[in-house]
Design a protein around this motif. Structure first.
Motif, PDB file in Angstrom:
ATOM      1  N   GLU A 190       1.497   7.070  -6.616  1.00 44.60           N
ATOM      2  CA  GLU A 190       0.359   7.897  -7.012  1.00 44.60           C
ATOM      3  C   GLU A 190       0.473   9.352  -6.580  1.00 44.60           C
ATOM      4  N   ASP A 191       1.330   9.659  -5.621  1.00 44.65           N
ATOM      5  CA  ASP A 191       1.433  11.019  -5.096  1.00 44.65           C
ATOM      6  C   ASP A 191       2.708  11.690  -5.608  1.00 44.65           C
ATOM      7  N   PRO A 192       2.593  12.566  -6.599  1.00 44.32           N
ATOM      8  CA  PRO A 192       3.788  13.208  -7.154  1.00 44.32           C
ATOM      9  C   PRO A 192       4.432  14.211  -6.204  1.00 44.32           C
ATOM     10  N   ASP A 193       3.767  14.562  -5.115  1.00 45.23           N
ATOM     11  CA  ASP A 193       4.285  15.563  -4.183  1.00 45.23           C
ATOM     12  C   ASP A 193       5.032  14.961  -2.991  1.00 45.23           C
ATOM     13  N   VAL A 194       5.273  13.648  -2.998  1.00 46.74           N
ATOM     14  CA  VAL A 194       6.005  13.031  -1.896  1.00 46.74           C
ATOM     15  C   VAL A 194       7.433  13.561  -1.907  1.00 46.74           C
ATOM     16  N   ALA A 243      11.272  13.624  -1.615  1.00 53.84           N
ATOM     17  CA  ALA A 243      12.300  12.613  -1.905  1.00 53.84           C
ATOM     18  C   ALA A 243      11.630  11.335  -2.419  1.00 53.84           C
ATOM     19  N   ARG A 244      10.761  11.496  -3.379  1.00 52.35           N
ATOM     20  CA  ARG A 244       9.925  10.407  -3.878  1.00 52.35           C
ATOM     21  C   ARG A 244      10.725   9.175  -4.310  1.00 52.35           C
ATOM     22  N   ALA A 245      11.746   9.366  -5.132  1.00 50.42           N
ATOM     23  CA  ALA A 245      12.515   8.219  -5.624  1.00 50.42           C
ATOM     24  C   ALA A 245      13.219   7.498  -4.474  1.00 50.42           C
ATOM     25  N   HIS A 246      13.802   8.252  -3.583  1.00 49.23           N
ATOM     26  CA  HIS A 246      14.487   7.647  -2.438  1.00 49.23           C
ATOM     27  C   HIS A 246      13.490   6.862  -1.579  1.00 49.23           C
ATOM     28  N   HIS A 247      12.334   7.439  -1.336  1.00 46.50           N
ATOM     29  CA  HIS A 247      11.304   6.778  -0.531  1.00 46.50           C
ATOM     30  C   HIS A 247      10.838   5.497  -1.222  1.00 46.50           C
ATOM     31  N   TRP A 248      10.633   5.573  -2.535  1.00 45.40           N
ATOM     32  CA  TRP A 248      10.168   4.400  -3.280  1.00 45.40           C
ATOM     33  C   TRP A 248      11.194   3.277  -3.206  1.00 45.40           C
ATOM     34  N   PHE A 249      12.475   3.604  -3.422  1.00 50.08           N
ATOM     35  CA  PHE A 249      13.521   2.580  -3.369  1.00 50.08           C
ATOM     36  C   PHE A 249      13.635   1.960  -1.975  1.00 50.08           C
ATOM     37  N   ALA A 257       0.833  -1.205   0.000  1.00 46.29           N
ATOM     38  CA  ALA A 257       0.000   0.000   0.000  1.00 46.29           C
ATOM     39  C   ALA A 257       0.870   1.259   0.000  1.00 46.29           C
ATOM     40  N   GLU A 258       1.975   1.219   0.741  1.00 49.96           N
ATOM     41  CA  GLU A 258       2.891   2.365   0.765  1.00 49.96           C
ATOM     42  C   GLU A 258       3.529   2.582  -0.601  1.00 49.96           C
ATOM     43  N   LEU A 259       3.888   1.500  -1.284  1.00 53.69           N
ATOM     44  CA  LEU A 259       4.430   1.635  -2.645  1.00 53.69           C
ATOM     45  C   LEU A 259       3.418   2.292  -3.576  1.00 53.69           C
ATOM     46  N   ARG A 260       2.166   1.860  -3.493  1.00 51.63           N
ATOM     47  CA  ARG A 260       1.120   2.459  -4.338  1.00 51.63           C
ATOM     48  C   ARG A 260       0.939   3.935  -4.011  1.00 51.63           C
ATOM     49  N   ARG A 261       0.981   4.271  -2.717  1.00 50.12           N
ATOM     50  CA  ARG A 261       0.811   5.663  -2.306  1.00 50.12           C
ATOM     51  C   ARG A 261       1.934   6.540  -2.861  1.00 50.12           C
ATOM     52  N   VAL A 262       3.157   6.047  -2.779  1.00 49.86           N
ATOM     53  CA  VAL A 262       4.303   6.814  -3.289  1.00 49.86           C
ATOM     54  C   VAL A 262       4.206   6.968  -4.802  1.00 49.86           C
TER      55      VAL A 262
END
Length: 100
Positions: free
Chosen positions: A37-41, A43-49, A30-35
């Motif tokens: 779908e939300d372009p405003d997260v 450090a998005r790439a770092h969080h996703w990895f 669910a956290e992966l999907r949230r990251v």
């Protein structure tokens, strides 16, 4: 007197440990999907990895618990499983009744 020892069948995994792993896998998915779908997260790439690495490590732990073969080398903090291996592990777990 002759002792006749029969090999013990493998013990079934603790159902509470299995449930805890399934819940955590669901939370990480669910956290992966949230990251994604939300372009405003921030450090998005770092969080996703980071989340993807945690998901892969937990998926491998679930495979070990279910008695499924995995790659022999454990994942390190900077490593993630390949998409093909991840899919194989998810399908193998699903075919054995796991859901998350």
């Amino acid at each position: 007197m002759t002792w006749n020892f029969l090999p013990r069948p493998p013990r079934a995994p603790d159902p509470l440990v299995t449930l805890r792993l399934q819940i955590r896998l669901g939370e990480l998915a669910a956290e992966l999907r949230r990251v994604e779908e939300d372009p405003d997260v921030y450090a998005r790439a770092h969080h996703w990895f980071a989340v993807q690495g945690a998901y892969d490590a937990l998926l491998r732990e679930a495979c070990h618990l279910a008695g499924l073969p995995t790659e022999t080398a454990p994942l390190r903090a900077d490593e993630r499983a390949g998409a093909g291996e991840r899919l194989r592990e998810e399908l193998e777990l699903s075919s054995r009744g796991w859901s998350w």
